[in-house]
Design a protein around this motif. Structure first.
Motif, PDB file in Angstrom:
ATOM      1  N   VAL A  39      -3.635  -3.516  -0.494  1.00  0.00           N
ATOM      2  CA  VAL A  39      -3.583  -2.485  -1.512  1.00  0.00           C
ATOM      3  C   VAL A  39      -3.781  -1.207  -1.151  1.00  0.00           C
ATOM      4  O   VAL A  39      -4.875  -0.987  -0.505  1.00  0.00           O
ATOM      5  N   LEU A  40      -3.064  -0.533  -1.268  1.00  0.00           N
ATOM      6  CA  LEU A  40      -3.109   1.113  -1.204  1.00  0.00           C
ATOM      7  C   LEU A  40      -3.241   1.928  -2.410  1.00  0.00           C
ATOM      8  O   LEU A  40      -2.321   1.905  -3.370  1.00  0.00           O
ATOM      9  N   SER A  41      -4.252   2.858  -2.572  1.00  0.00           N
ATOM     10  CA  SER A  41      -4.265   3.709  -3.818  1.00  0.00           C
ATOM     11  C   SER A  41      -4.729   4.927  -3.351  1.00  0.00           C
ATOM     12  O   SER A  41      -5.159   5.128  -2.042  1.00  0.00           O
ATOM     13  N   GLY A  42      -5.005   5.953  -4.346  1.00  0.00           N
ATOM     14  CA  GLY A  42      -5.318   7.295  -3.733  1.00  0.00           C
ATOM     15  C   GLY A  42      -4.117   8.264  -3.474  1.00  0.00           C
ATOM     16  O   GLY A  42      -4.166   9.227  -3.131  1.00  0.00           O
ATOM     17  N   LEU A  43      -2.971   7.757  -4.035  1.00  0.00           N
ATOM     18  CA  LEU A  43      -1.866   8.502  -3.541  1.00  0.00           C
ATOM     19  C   LEU A  43      -1.064   8.935  -4.930  1.00  0.00           C
ATOM     20  O   LEU A  43      -1.391   8.288  -5.963  1.00  0.00           O
ATOM     21  N   LEU A  44      -0.353  10.080  -5.134  1.00  0.00           N
ATOM     22  CA  LEU A  44       0.238  10.450  -6.158  1.00  0.00           C
ATOM     23  C   LEU A  44       1.586   9.571  -6.313  1.00  0.00           C
ATOM     24  O   LEU A  44       1.898   9.123  -5.603  1.00  0.00           O
ATOM     25  N   GLU A  45       1.988   9.627  -7.658  1.00  0.00           N
ATOM     26  CA  GLU A  45       2.893   8.651  -8.294  1.00  0.00           C
ATOM     27  C   GLU A  45       4.527   9.399  -7.360  1.00  0.00           C
ATOM     28  O   GLU A  45       5.277   8.459  -6.726  1.00  0.00           O
ATOM     29  N   THR A  46       4.333  10.580  -6.863  1.00  0.00           N
ATOM     30  CA  THR A  46       5.523  11.246  -6.425  1.00  0.00           C
ATOM     31  C   THR A  46       5.547  10.670  -4.819  1.00  0.00           C
ATOM     32  O   THR A  46       6.495  10.806  -4.194  1.00  0.00           O
ATOM     33  N   GLN A  47       4.730  10.024  -4.451  1.00  0.00           N
ATOM     34  CA  GLN A  47       4.500   9.593  -3.036  1.00  0.00           C
ATOM     35  C   GLN A  47       4.602   8.215  -2.823  1.00  0.00           C
ATOM     36  O   GLN A  47       4.832   7.814  -1.612  1.00  0.00           O
ATOM     37  N   ALA A  48       4.592   7.470  -3.726  1.00  0.00           N
ATOM     38  CA  ALA A  48       4.857   6.053  -3.667  1.00  0.00           C
ATOM     39  C   ALA A  48       5.944   5.702  -3.204  1.00  0.00           C
ATOM     40  O   ALA A  48       5.962   4.542  -2.242  1.00  0.00           O
ATOM     41  N   TRP A  71      -1.491   9.138 -10.710  1.00  0.00           N
ATOM     42  CA  TRP A  71      -1.698   8.334  -9.556  1.00  0.00           C
ATOM     43  C   TRP A  71      -1.012   6.909  -9.312  1.00  0.00           C
ATOM     44  O   TRP A  71      -0.316   6.374 -10.472  1.00  0.00           O
ATOM     45  N   ALA A  72      -0.703   6.465  -8.227  1.00  0.00           N
ATOM     46  CA  ALA A  72      -0.094   5.318  -7.926  1.00  0.00           C
ATOM     47  C   ALA A  72      -0.894   4.332  -7.110  1.00  0.00           C
ATOM     48  O   ALA A  72      -1.636   4.696  -6.217  1.00  0.00           O
ATOM     49  N   ARG A  73      -0.721   2.947  -7.194  1.00  0.00           N
ATOM     50  CA  ARG A  73      -1.242   1.945  -6.539  1.00  0.00           C
ATOM     51  C   ARG A  73      -0.202   1.088  -5.978  1.00  0.00           C
ATOM     52  O   ARG A  73       0.905   0.626  -6.697  1.00  0.00           O
ATOM     53  N   LEU A  74      -0.077   0.834  -4.695  1.00  0.00           N
ATOM     54  CA  LEU A  74       0.862  -0.130  -4.023  1.00  0.00           C
ATOM     55  C   LEU A  74       0.389  -1.447  -3.646  1.00  0.00           C
ATOM     56  O   LEU A  74      -0.934  -1.451  -3.025  1.00  0.00           O
ATOM     57  N   SER A  75       0.964  -2.490  -3.743  1.00  0.00           N
ATOM     58  CA  SER A  75       0.152  -3.461  -3.027  1.00  0.00           C
ATOM     59  C   SER A  75       1.431  -4.615  -2.932  1.00  0.00           C
ATOM     60  O   SER A  75       2.549  -4.708  -3.552  1.00  0.00           O
ATOM     61  N   GLY A  76       1.210  -5.331  -1.903  1.00  0.00           N
ATOM     62  CA  GLY A  76       1.946  -6.346  -1.544  1.00  0.00           C
ATOM     63  C   GLY A  76       1.550  -7.353  -0.163  1.00  0.00           C
ATOM     64  O   GLY A  76       0.349  -7.390   0.047  1.00  0.00           O
ATOM     65  N   LYS A  77       2.554  -7.728   0.413  1.00  0.00           N
ATOM     66  CA  LYS A  77       2.045  -8.854   1.578  1.00  0.00           C
ATOM     67  C   LYS A  77       2.565  -8.218   2.910  1.00  0.00           C
ATOM     68  O   LYS A  77       3.852  -7.723   2.861  1.00  0.00           O
ATOM     69  N   LYS A  78       2.079  -8.899   4.011  1.00  0.00           N
ATOM     70  CA  LYS A  78       2.323  -8.622   5.079  1.00  0.00           C
ATOM     71  C   LYS A  78       3.286  -9.849   5.686  1.00  0.00           C
ATOM     72  O   LYS A  78       2.769 -10.925   5.513  1.00  0.00           O
ATOM     73  N   GLY A  79       4.435  -9.522   6.168  1.00  0.00           N
ATOM     74  CA  GLY A  79       5.295 -10.535   6.495  1.00  0.00           C
ATOM     75  C   GLY A  79       4.978 -11.241   7.920  1.00  0.00           C
ATOM     76  O   GLY A  79       4.114 -11.246   8.389  1.00  0.00           O
TER      77      GLY A  79
END
Length: 79
Positions: A39-48, A71-79
């Protein structure tokens, strides 16, 4: 980070700016178990989208993007 964690983890959360998130990508790859969640956050929507693409090179599929204001949050899995 590496002083405290020596084994890969199931869940890694980072709330920092886009620049440091890019710099830490190789370390996050090492620290996250295969199938683990990032989970990554603290980034701007334009950087997502750029950061989402960048992390693919490190084995992550960040397919969930949440936007709140600028603001944006990215999340997902490691393959």
């Amino acid at each position: 980070v590496t002083r405290f964690v020596s084994e890969p983890v199931d869940l890694l959360i980072a709330n920092i700016l886009s620049g440091p998130l890019k710099a830490l990508a190789p370390e996050f790859e090492r620290l996250t178990k295969s199938g683990g969640t990032l989970v990554l956050s603290g980034l701007l929507e334009t950087q997502a989208a750029e950061l989402q693409q960048y992390y693919q090179d490190f084995g992550f599929v960040l397919d969930q993007i949440e936007i709140e204001g600028d603001w944006a949050r990215l999340s997902g899995k490691k393959g």
